[in-house]
Design a protein around this motif. Structure first.
Motif, PDB file in Angstrom:
ATOM      1  N   TRP A 187       0.833  -1.203   0.000  1.00  0.00           N
ATOM      2  CA  TRP A 187       0.000   0.000   0.000  1.00  0.00           C
ATOM      3  C   TRP A 187       0.866   1.250   0.000  1.00  0.00           C
ATOM      4  N   THR A 188       1.899   1.251   0.824  1.00  0.00           N
ATOM      5  CA  THR A 188       2.794   2.403   0.910  1.00  0.00           C
ATOM      6  C   THR A 188       3.580   2.589  -0.382  1.00  0.00           C
ATOM      7  N   SER A 239       1.333   3.897  -3.301  1.00  0.00           N
ATOM      8  CA  SER A 239       0.882   5.253  -3.011  1.00  0.00           C
ATOM      9  C   SER A 239       2.016   6.263  -3.191  1.00  0.00           C
ATOM     10  N   LYS A 290       2.490   9.131  -6.216  1.00  0.00           N
ATOM     11  CA  LYS A 290       2.662  10.542  -5.842  1.00  0.00           C
ATOM     12  C   LYS A 290       3.903  11.133  -6.493  1.00  0.00           C
ATOM     13  N   TRP A 296      -7.373  -0.519  -3.791  1.00  0.00           N
ATOM     14  CA  TRP A 296      -6.925   0.495  -4.744  1.00  0.00           C
ATOM     15  C   TRP A 296      -7.678   1.803  -4.573  1.00  0.00           C
ATOM     16  N   THR A 314      -8.508   3.134  -1.708  1.00  0.00           N
ATOM     17  CA  THR A 314      -7.826   3.881  -0.643  1.00  0.00           C
ATOM     18  C   THR A 314      -6.506   4.456  -1.150  1.00  0.00           C
ATOM     19  N   ILE A 315      -5.813   3.738  -2.025  1.00  0.00           N
ATOM     20  CA  ILE A 315      -4.559   4.256  -2.596  1.00  0.00           C
ATOM     21  C   ILE A 315      -4.833   5.504  -3.430  1.00  0.00           C
ATOM     22  N   ASP A 356      -5.508   8.445  -1.210  1.00  0.00           N
ATOM     23  CA  ASP A 356      -4.277   8.932  -0.579  1.00  0.00           C
ATOM     24  C   ASP A 356      -3.420   9.706  -1.578  1.00  0.00           C
ATOM     25  N   VAL A 357      -3.355   9.229  -2.820  1.00  0.00           N
ATOM     26  CA  VAL A 357      -2.596   9.925  -3.850  1.00  0.00           C
ATOM     27  C   VAL A 357      -3.206  11.292  -4.130  1.00  0.00           C
ATOM     28  N   SER A 359       7.029  11.470   2.363  1.00  0.00           N
ATOM     29  CA  SER A 359       5.764  10.862   1.941  1.00  0.00           C
ATOM     30  C   SER A 359       5.654   9.433   2.440  1.00  0.00           C
ATOM     31  N   THR A 378       2.629   8.216   4.674  1.00  0.00           N
ATOM     32  CA  THR A 378       1.761   7.176   4.107  1.00  0.00           C
ATOM     33  C   THR A 378       1.768   5.922   4.966  1.00  0.00           C
ATOM     34  N   SER A 386      -0.498   6.455   7.691  1.00  0.00           N
ATOM     35  CA  SER A 386      -1.799   6.991   7.309  1.00  0.00           C
ATOM     36  C   SER A 386      -2.932   6.201   7.975  1.00  0.00           C
TER      37      SER A 386
END
Length: 294
Positions: free
Chosen positions: A73-74, A77, A81, A157, A159-160, A163-164, A220, A224, A227
């Motif tokens: 996930w990290t 993301s 970014k 995806w 949630t990703i 976050d982005v 970041s 993240t 998060s």
């Protein structure tokens, strides 16, 4: 000697407020969390010392899945970014009409309160009346409503993407400042030699942005990795734990189940991971800076 001693005492007096602040806000909670991780603290009045028991409970098959999910996930993301922020900064730096307006329009995701922005995305992900599902149906991509937050893969995806969306403006503005600090003479010389726009980006802009990219990637990554708001508001770690990261699992254990000792052990593990990331960052920056390496 007296003058030097007085200067040293005066310097320590100037540092004293910062030392007290760090000790009260950072050092004491950290030490207290480490101590708590070796106990069976809960809502009970009595607390016993259990040693490494809480850490032994962490390393099971389920938690290894949580750790893997957190890193995946990290990674995606932060990667998105960095990529979107880089190209966004290049476009905002271009000499085009209305450039100031475009720069202003990049800020709303960063300016809007995070909770409000996340709730907005939650409504858009809704299968019955969400905008995304409605657009997919309108263009014939799907036959019926798609509840993105009801299925593990799509929720992950979703949630990703959220976050982005929240993190890209800060990355873009930071990279824009890094691009504007590059000497214009380099671009003028390359343009005189007939270098294309892509060649100038690849050979001038990108190499000189490396320190900024590494620094922003590290900042970041920490944000993240820790998060909480995005996942908790959208899915609360569901469905079936498919969006449960380490920080969500720590919260559920410590606050949801009132197992403060086990939650503290998980928090210590998160701190260890982030410390490793920071050490790797300092090692990379030292190699990039010849003066510090010398």
């Amino acid at each position: 000697m007296t003058s030097q001693r007085g200067a040293l005492i005066f310097a320590w007096l100037l540092l004293l407020p910062a030392i007290i602040y760090v000790a009260a806000i950072v050092a004491y909670p950290l030490v207290d969390t480490v101590i708590l991780s070796f106990t069976n603290a809960s809502l009970r009045r009595t607390t016993d010392w259990v040693g490494w028991t809480n850490y032994g409970k962490i390393f099971n098959e389920t938690f290894f899945q949580v750790i893997t999910r957190t890193f995946v996930w990290t990674f995606f993301s932060v990667f998105l970014k960095m990529v979107i922020g880089t190209f966004g900064a290049v476009l905002l730096n271009a000499a085009v009409p209305g450039r100031a307006l475009f720069r202003i329009l990049t800020m709303p995701p960063w300016i809007v309160p995070m909770a409000i922005g996340i709730f907005m995305w939650g409504w858009m992900y809704n299968g019955e009346f969400g905008m995304i599902s409605g657009m997919l149906q309108r263009f014939g991509i799907v036959d019926g409503p798609v509840a993105f937050l009801a299925y593990g893969n799509t929720a992950f995806w979703a949630t990703i993407i959220t976050d982005v969306w929240i993190g890209v403006p800060m990355v873009t503005i930071y990279f824009l400042a890094a691009i504007q600090s590059i000497p214009k003479d380099l671009y003028e010389a390359a343009w005189t030699d007939g270098a294309s726009r892509f060649y100038r980006f690849r050979r001038i802009t990108l190499p000189l942005m490396v320190p900024a990219i590494i620094t922003m990637s590290m900042l970041s990554l920490i944000a993240t990795f820790n998060s909480f708001d995005i996942i908790w508001i959208l899915t609360r770690g569901g469905p079936s734990g498919e969006t449960t990261t380490m920080i969500i699992d720590t919260y559920k254990t410590a606050i949801g189940s009132n197992k403060y000792g086990e939650g503290a052990a998980r928090a210590v593990l998160i701190c260890i991971f982030l410390s490793i990331f920071c050490l790797a960052y300092f090692r990379v920056t030292r190699r990039l800076n010849p003066e510090k390496r010398a």
